[in-house]
Design a protein around this motif. Structure first.
Motif, PDB file in Angstrom:
ATOM      1  N   ALA A 133       0.551  -1.188  -0.093  1.00  0.00           N
ATOM      2  CA  ALA A 133       0.055   0.071   0.050  1.00  0.00           C
ATOM      3  C   ALA A 133       0.866   1.191   0.015  1.00  0.00           C
ATOM      4  N   GLY A 134       2.075   1.173  -0.080  1.00  0.00           N
ATOM      5  CA  GLY A 134       2.962   2.096  -0.187  1.00  0.00           C
ATOM      6  C   GLY A 134       3.383   2.881   1.411  1.00  0.00           C
ATOM      7  N   LEU A 135       3.023   2.019   2.395  1.00  0.00           N
ATOM      8  CA  LEU A 135       3.193   2.475   3.944  1.00  0.00           C
ATOM      9  C   LEU A 135       4.367   1.975   4.480  1.00  0.00           C
ATOM     10  N   ALA A 136       5.038   2.552   5.312  1.00  0.00           N
ATOM     11  CA  ALA A 136       6.179   2.480   5.758  1.00  0.00           C
ATOM     12  C   ALA A 136       5.906   2.729   7.269  1.00  0.00           C
ATOM     13  N   THR A 137       5.878   1.451   8.040  1.00  0.00           N
ATOM     14  CA  THR A 137       5.677   1.376   9.632  1.00  0.00           C
ATOM     15  C   THR A 137       6.695   1.062  10.534  1.00  0.00           C
ATOM     16  N   PHE A 138       6.970   2.081  11.215  1.00  0.00           N
ATOM     17  CA  PHE A 138       7.998   1.621  12.315  1.00  0.00           C
ATOM     18  C   PHE A 138       7.339   1.607  13.730  1.00  0.00           C
ATOM     19  N   ASP A 139       7.437   0.217  14.102  1.00  0.00           N
ATOM     20  CA  ASP A 139       6.643  -0.215  15.256  1.00  0.00           C
ATOM     21  C   ASP A 139       7.696  -0.499  16.185  1.00  0.00           C
TER      22      ASP A 139
END
Length: 326
Positions: A249-255
């Protein structure tokens, strides 16, 4: 004499010619001839229906109220009686029923020039085009005279609409169509989840999240783009996985990002090569639970009942050395 009183007019294939075609039979002195059969035939291709011989009325008029032709093109009628004719009508056009021929429209990309058109068949020129329902993508317009669709769309998405065409005889036809606008190439990063106040040593939650966007702000669904997160304001060291790749989806998630230095005014910045970076709003890191108690100023030698100076002080800190207030 035999003459057309009401000439045939432009019509559609298999439609009744209106107004009714009429002819008049007169003697040499202009007196109407009653009861004279008038016959019609077609000049041009096709079959003429409703043209059975018709007797003249008291005014010498023969009325053909149910004429129709099953073939398109330019036509004329020929009229005869037992002793008169043939007499030829003026030319008239028989058109196919009006219909929109365009069945689909090509997709486009935000920021790209669009040029296509809707077309029609049948009916009588000229055509007038309009949008009957729904709406074209923002930035694309319909030329009412030509049916041309031109412009530059900037908002990604699917636009559904109903196109309407009207011909010179006020006949109409409609068709449901649509144009899909895709996002352009990614040019920037945008925050979809800001970092929130968090306890020292605990992963920042909700997870700091970035979206790839094009020049018009549309979300770009592109996986595998590397995005870096850094601490751009405030003290401390950002730990955890500070480089992530975008998902489908073009999302970068820093969790799992962690800061251990307490304080306010901290900001995170996300960057990726030539893309425009994004900086978060300021947020705070609060101390963790108290973990140590230590003398800062030890007591010194003094006299009985005298105040110990300098004052004795102790400090309470969390596990990361942040002072505990209150």
């Amino acid at each position: 004499s035999l003459a057309f009183v009401s000439q045939p007019t432009a019509t559609l294939v298999n439609a009744t010619i209106t107004p009714a075609v009429t002819l008049q039979v007169q003697d040499a002195f202009g007196n109407p001839i009653v009861g004279e059969n008038v016959s019609l035939s077609l000049i041009g291709t096709g079959t003429l229906s409703g043209a059975a011989p018709t007797a003249t009325d008291a005014s010498g008029i023969a009325t053909f109220a149910a004429l129709s032709i099953d073939s398109a093109g330019s036509k004329q009628l020929s009229a005869t009686t037992t002793s008169l004719g043939p007499v030829t009508s003026g030319a008239f056009v028989v058109s196919a029923p009006l219909a929109i021929a365009t069945s689909s429209l090509p997709a486009t990309t935000a920021g790209a020039a669009y040029s296509d058109s809707v077309t029609a068949t049948g009916g009588t020129l000229p055509y007038t085009w309009s949008i009957a329902e729904g709406a074209l993508p923002t930035g694309i317009t319909l030329d009412s005279g030509t049916g041309a669709l031109t412009g530059t769309a900037t908002t990604a998405g699917s636009s559904s609409f109903v196109v309407r065409v009207e011909d010179a005889l006020a006949d109409t036809a409609t068709r449901a169509l649509g144009i899909v606008v895709s996002a352009g190439a990614a040019t920037q990063l945008a925050m979809t989840q800001q970092p929130a106040a968090t306890v020292a040593g605990v992963a920042i939650a909700p997870a700091f999240t970035l979206q790839l966007r094009d020049a018009f702000g549309n979300a770009v669904a592109q996986s595998g783009v590397s995005v870096d997160a850094t601490l751009s304001a405030g003290s401390g060291t950002l730990t955890g996985t500070t480089t992530r790749s975008t998902d489908v989806a073009g999302l970068a998630t820093f969790d799992d990002l962690v800061l251990t230095a307490a304080g306010t005014g901290k900001k995170l910045t996300a960057s990726s090569g030539a893309l425009t970076a994004a900086e978060s709003d300021a947020f705070a890191i609060t101390p963790a639970a108290q973990a140590s108690l230590a003398f800062v100023t030890q007591p010194t030698a003094t006299l009985v009942n005298a105040t110990i100076t300098p004052a004795v002080t102790l400090q309470v800190q969390d596990a990361f050395g942040n002072p505990i207030v209150g």
